[in-house]
Scaffold this motif. Structure first.
Motif, PDB file in Angstrom:
ATOM      1  N   MET A 145       4.940  -1.632  -5.348  1.00 18.34           N
ATOM      2  CA  MET A 145       5.716  -1.095  -4.229  1.00 18.34           C
ATOM      3  C   MET A 145       6.066  -2.236  -3.286  1.00 18.34           C
ATOM      4  N   ASN A 186      12.458   0.716   1.059  1.00 18.27           N
ATOM      5  CA  ASN A 186      11.160   0.830   1.730  1.00 18.27           C
ATOM      6  C   ASN A 186      11.096   0.321   3.161  1.00 18.27           C
ATOM      7  N   THR A 230       5.382  10.067   4.972  1.00 14.39           N
ATOM      8  CA  THR A 230       6.731  10.007   4.400  1.00 14.39           C
ATOM      9  C   THR A 230       7.569  11.177   4.897  1.00 14.39           C
TER      10      THR A 230
END
Length: 264
Positions: free
Chosen positions: A1, A119, A234
Protein backbone atom coordinates in the motif's frame (compact mmCIF):
# COMPACT_ATOMS: atom_id res chain seq x y z
CA UNK A 1 0.00 0.00 0.00
CA UNK A 2 1.67 3.21 -1.19
CA UNK A 3 3.00 5.47 1.54
CA UNK A 4 1.74 3.34 4.43
CA UNK A 5 4.71 1.34 5.74
CA UNK A 6 7.65 -0.52 4.29
CA UNK A 7 9.83 -3.34 5.48
CA UNK A 8 13.48 -3.93 4.85
CA UNK A 9 15.32 -6.97 6.08
CA UNK A 10 12.27 -8.07 8.05
CA UNK A 11 12.12 -4.86 10.06
CA UNK A 12 9.14 -2.58 10.41
CA UNK A 13 9.62 1.06 9.42
CA UNK A 14 7.03 3.55 10.60
CA UNK A 15 5.72 5.88 7.90
CA UNK A 16 7.72 9.05 7.44
CA UNK A 17 5.77 12.31 7.47
CA UNK A 18 8.21 13.98 5.10
CA UNK A 19 7.86 11.15 2.59
CA UNK A 20 4.08 11.22 2.91
CA UNK A 21 3.65 14.93 2.25
CA UNK A 22 6.88 15.74 0.40
CA UNK A 23 7.53 12.70 -1.78
CA UNK A 24 10.41 12.53 -4.28
CA UNK A 25 9.92 13.84 -7.80
CA UNK A 26 8.43 11.59 -10.45
CA UNK A 27 9.08 13.87 -13.43
CA UNK A 28 11.16 16.96 -14.19
CA UNK A 29 13.19 16.72 -10.99
CA UNK A 30 14.92 19.96 -10.05
CA UNK A 31 12.90 22.15 -12.44
CA UNK A 32 10.01 24.57 -11.77
CA UNK A 33 7.74 21.97 -13.42
CA UNK A 34 8.67 19.17 -11.01
CA UNK A 35 5.87 16.65 -10.54
CA UNK A 36 5.77 14.50 -7.43
CA UNK A 37 3.12 12.07 -6.23
CA UNK A 38 0.79 14.72 -4.80
CA UNK A 39 0.99 16.91 -7.91
CA UNK A 40 0.26 13.81 -9.99
CA UNK A 41 -2.76 13.04 -7.79
CA UNK A 42 -4.08 16.56 -8.39
CA UNK A 43 -3.61 16.27 -12.14
CA UNK A 44 -5.39 12.91 -12.17
CA UNK A 45 -8.28 14.32 -10.10
CA UNK A 46 -8.74 17.23 -12.52
CA UNK A 47 -8.48 14.95 -15.56
CA UNK A 48 -11.05 12.50 -14.17
CA UNK A 49 -13.41 15.33 -13.22
CA UNK A 50 -13.25 16.80 -16.73
CA UNK A 51 -13.67 13.36 -18.31
CA UNK A 52 -16.74 12.50 -16.21
CA UNK A 53 -18.45 15.80 -17.00
CA UNK A 54 -17.60 15.44 -20.69
CA UNK A 55 -18.95 11.89 -20.84
CA UNK A 56 -22.10 12.85 -18.94
CA UNK A 57 -22.96 16.07 -20.77
CA UNK A 58 -21.45 15.83 -24.26
CA UNK A 59 -24.77 14.57 -25.63
CA UNK A 60 -27.41 15.39 -23.00
CA UNK A 61 -30.66 13.47 -23.36
CA UNK A 62 -34.20 14.36 -22.35
CA UNK A 63 -34.33 11.02 -20.56
CA UNK A 64 -30.87 10.99 -18.96
CA UNK A 65 -28.73 7.92 -18.44
CA UNK A 66 -27.23 6.97 -15.09
CA UNK A 67 -24.11 9.12 -15.37
CA UNK A 68 -25.98 12.16 -16.67
CA UNK A 69 -28.57 11.74 -13.90
CA UNK A 70 -25.84 11.57 -11.27
CA UNK A 71 -24.12 14.72 -12.54
CA UNK A 72 -27.41 16.59 -12.90
CA UNK A 73 -28.30 15.58 -9.34
CA UNK A 74 -25.00 17.02 -8.08
CA UNK A 75 -25.41 20.20 -10.10
CA UNK A 76 -29.00 20.57 -8.91
CA UNK A 77 -27.93 20.12 -5.30
CA UNK A 78 -25.36 22.91 -5.54
CA UNK A 79 -27.60 25.17 -7.63
CA UNK A 80 -30.81 24.87 -5.61
CA UNK A 81 -29.47 23.95 -2.18
CA UNK A 82 -26.63 26.47 -2.00
CA UNK A 83 -26.41 29.10 -4.73
CA UNK A 84 -30.03 29.99 -5.55
CA UNK A 85 -31.08 29.52 -1.92
CA UNK A 86 -28.53 32.08 -0.71
CA UNK A 87 -28.09 34.44 -3.66
CA UNK A 88 -31.41 34.20 -5.46
CA UNK A 89 -31.77 33.13 -9.05
CA UNK A 90 -30.82 36.45 -10.71
CA UNK A 91 -27.46 36.87 -8.99
CA UNK A 92 -26.97 33.15 -8.43
CA UNK A 93 -26.83 32.41 -12.15
CA UNK A 94 -23.80 34.68 -12.51
CA UNK A 95 -21.75 32.83 -9.90
CA UNK A 96 -23.14 29.31 -10.26
CA UNK A 97 -20.35 28.12 -12.62
CA UNK A 98 -17.69 29.16 -10.15
CA UNK A 99 -19.43 27.58 -7.14
CA UNK A 100 -19.91 24.37 -9.12
CA UNK A 101 -16.20 24.37 -9.93
CA UNK A 102 -15.38 24.88 -6.26
CA UNK A 103 -17.67 22.09 -5.05
CA UNK A 104 -16.68 19.44 -7.56
CA UNK A 105 -13.03 20.49 -7.61
CA UNK A 106 -12.69 20.18 -3.83
CA UNK A 107 -14.69 16.94 -3.83
CA UNK A 108 -12.55 15.21 -6.46
CA UNK A 109 -9.32 16.47 -4.87
CA UNK A 110 -10.48 15.14 -1.50
CA UNK A 111 -11.77 11.75 -2.62
CA UNK A 112 -8.38 10.70 -4.02
CA UNK A 113 -7.41 9.99 -0.41
CA UNK A 114 -9.40 6.73 -0.50
CA UNK A 115 -8.62 5.73 -4.09
CA UNK A 116 -6.21 2.75 -4.27
CA UNK A 117 -2.70 3.62 -5.52
CA UNK A 118 -3.36 7.34 -5.02
CA UNK A 119 -3.98 7.17 -1.26
CA UNK A 120 -3.70 10.87 -0.50
CA UNK A 121 -5.93 13.90 -0.93
CA UNK A 122 -4.79 16.57 -3.33
CA UNK A 123 -5.74 19.03 -0.57
CA UNK A 124 -3.54 17.40 2.08
CA UNK A 125 -0.87 20.04 1.42
CA UNK A 126 -1.59 23.73 1.88
CA UNK A 127 -0.85 24.71 -1.74
CA UNK A 128 -4.12 23.66 -3.38
CA UNK A 129 -6.41 24.84 -0.53
CA UNK A 130 -4.58 28.16 -0.64
CA UNK A 131 -5.14 28.50 -4.39
CA UNK A 132 -8.84 27.71 -3.95
CA UNK A 133 -9.13 30.17 -1.05
CA UNK A 134 -7.45 32.96 -3.03
CA UNK A 135 -9.79 32.28 -5.97
CA UNK A 136 -12.81 32.55 -3.65
CA UNK A 137 -11.30 35.70 -2.12
CA UNK A 138 -11.09 37.29 -5.57
CA UNK A 139 -14.59 36.04 -6.39
CA UNK A 140 -16.34 37.68 -3.43
CA UNK A 141 -14.47 40.97 -3.88
CA UNK A 142 -15.29 40.95 -7.59
CA UNK A 143 -18.94 40.17 -6.83
CA UNK A 144 -19.19 43.08 -4.38
CA UNK A 145 -17.61 45.57 -6.78
CA UNK A 146 -19.71 44.34 -9.69
CA UNK A 147 -23.07 44.18 -7.94
CA UNK A 148 -23.05 47.17 -5.58
CA UNK A 149 -20.06 49.21 -6.77
CA UNK A 150 -16.57 49.44 -5.37
CA UNK A 151 -17.20 52.37 -3.03
CA UNK A 152 -20.33 50.89 -1.51
CA UNK A 153 -18.79 47.43 -1.20
CA UNK A 154 -15.80 48.68 0.79
CA UNK A 155 -18.02 51.00 2.84
CA UNK A 156 -20.31 48.12 3.78
CA UNK A 157 -17.36 45.87 4.55
CA UNK A 158 -15.40 48.34 6.68
CA UNK A 159 -18.02 50.71 8.09
CA UNK A 160 -21.11 48.81 9.34
CA UNK A 161 -24.26 50.92 9.34
CA UNK A 162 -25.98 52.04 12.53
CA UNK A 163 -22.77 52.46 14.52
CA UNK A 164 -21.61 55.72 16.17
CA UNK A 165 -18.75 57.27 14.21
CA UNK A 166 -16.23 56.97 17.03
CA UNK A 167 -16.76 53.18 17.17
CA UNK A 168 -15.28 52.90 13.68
CA UNK A 169 -11.84 53.49 15.23
CA UNK A 170 -12.22 50.05 16.79
CA UNK A 171 -14.58 48.31 14.38
CA UNK A 172 -12.98 49.18 11.02
CA UNK A 173 -9.64 47.42 11.68
CA UNK A 174 -11.53 44.41 13.05
CA UNK A 175 -13.82 44.30 10.01
CA UNK A 176 -10.83 44.65 7.68
CA UNK A 177 -9.02 41.71 9.27
CA UNK A 178 -12.19 39.62 9.43
CA UNK A 179 -13.22 40.26 5.81
CA UNK A 180 -9.94 40.45 3.94
CA UNK A 181 -7.65 38.22 6.02
CA UNK A 182 -9.61 35.77 8.16
CA UNK A 183 -11.99 34.65 5.42
CA UNK A 184 -9.43 33.34 2.91
CA UNK A 185 -7.09 32.04 5.62
CA UNK A 186 -9.88 30.14 7.38
CA UNK A 187 -11.09 28.66 4.07
CA UNK A 188 -7.61 27.33 3.27
CA UNK A 189 -6.74 26.09 6.76
CA UNK A 190 -10.09 24.36 7.36
CA UNK A 191 -9.79 22.31 4.19
CA UNK A 192 -6.05 21.63 4.51
CA UNK A 193 -6.09 20.57 8.16
CA UNK A 194 -9.09 18.27 7.74
CA UNK A 195 -7.50 16.45 4.82
CA UNK A 196 -4.06 16.29 6.43
CA UNK A 197 -5.36 14.89 9.73
CA UNK A 198 -7.60 12.37 7.97
CA UNK A 199 -4.64 11.13 5.94
CA UNK A 200 -2.43 10.79 9.02
CA UNK A 201 -5.12 8.80 10.84
CA UNK A 202 -5.49 6.45 7.88
CA UNK A 203 -1.74 6.03 7.63
CA UNK A 204 -1.47 5.19 11.32
CA UNK A 205 -4.35 2.70 11.19
CA UNK A 206 -3.08 0.88 8.10
CA UNK A 207 0.52 0.94 9.36
CA UNK A 208 -0.53 -0.69 12.63
CA UNK A 209 -2.51 -3.30 10.69
CA UNK A 210 0.50 -4.00 8.50
CA UNK A 211 2.68 -4.41 11.59
CA UNK A 212 0.35 -6.80 13.42
CA UNK A 213 -0.99 -8.77 10.44
CA UNK A 214 1.43 -8.33 7.55
CA UNK A 215 4.73 -8.37 9.39
CA UNK A 216 3.93 -10.62 12.37
CA UNK A 217 1.59 -12.72 10.20
CA UNK A 218 -0.81 -13.05 13.12
CA UNK A 219 -4.45 -11.98 13.16
CA UNK A 220 -4.12 -10.76 16.71
CA UNK A 221 -6.82 -8.85 18.54
CA UNK A 222 -4.88 -5.63 17.96
CA UNK A 223 -4.55 -6.40 14.27
CA UNK A 224 -8.30 -6.91 13.92
CA UNK A 225 -8.99 -3.72 15.86
CA UNK A 226 -6.58 -1.63 13.79
CA UNK A 227 -7.98 -3.07 10.54
CA UNK A 228 -11.53 -2.27 11.67
CA UNK A 229 -10.33 1.20 12.63
CA UNK A 230 -8.79 1.65 9.20
CA UNK A 231 -12.03 0.66 7.49
CA UNK A 232 -14.01 2.96 9.75
CA UNK A 233 -11.62 5.86 9.06
CA UNK A 234 -11.97 5.21 5.32
CA UNK A 235 -15.73 5.67 5.60
CA UNK A 236 -15.23 8.76 7.75
CA UNK A 237 -12.82 10.18 5.19
CA UNK A 238 -15.37 9.73 2.39
CA UNK A 239 -17.96 11.55 4.51
CA UNK A 240 -15.51 14.32 5.44
CA UNK A 241 -14.45 14.69 1.78
CA UNK A 242 -18.03 15.37 0.73
CA UNK A 243 -18.71 17.55 3.77
CA UNK A 244 -15.64 19.71 3.20
CA UNK A 245 -16.59 20.25 -0.45
CA UNK A 246 -20.06 21.34 0.71
CA UNK A 247 -18.66 23.62 3.44
CA UNK A 248 -16.16 25.26 1.08
CA UNK A 249 -18.87 25.93 -1.52
CA UNK A 250 -21.33 27.11 1.16
CA UNK A 251 -18.87 29.54 2.76
CA UNK A 252 -17.78 30.90 -0.62
CA UNK A 253 -21.42 31.53 -1.51
CA UNK A 254 -21.99 33.09 1.91
CA UNK A 255 -19.09 35.50 1.38
CA UNK A 256 -20.46 36.46 -2.03
CA UNK A 257 -23.87 37.01 -0.44
CA UNK A 258 -22.35 39.35 2.16
CA UNK A 259 -20.48 41.21 -0.60
CA UNK A 260 -23.56 41.86 -2.72
CA UNK A 261 -25.82 42.86 0.18
CA UNK A 262 -26.89 46.50 0.05
CA UNK A 263 -26.10 46.94 3.74
CA UNK A 264 -24.53 44.77 6.42
Amino acid sequence: MTGIAVTAGGEFHAPNVDEEFFPPALLFDGTPFEINRIIMVRLIAVAVLMLIFWLALRKPKVVPGKLQSLIEMGVGFVRDGIVFDMLGERIGKKYLPYILMVFFGVLFMNITGVVPLLNISGNALIGMPLVLAVASYIAFIYAGIREVGGGKFFKNALFPSGVPWYMYILLTPIEFVNTFVVRPVSLALRLFLNMMVEHLLLVLAFSATWFFVGLLNVWSTMGVLTFAGAMFMTLVKILVSVLQAYVFALLTTSYIQLSVAEEH
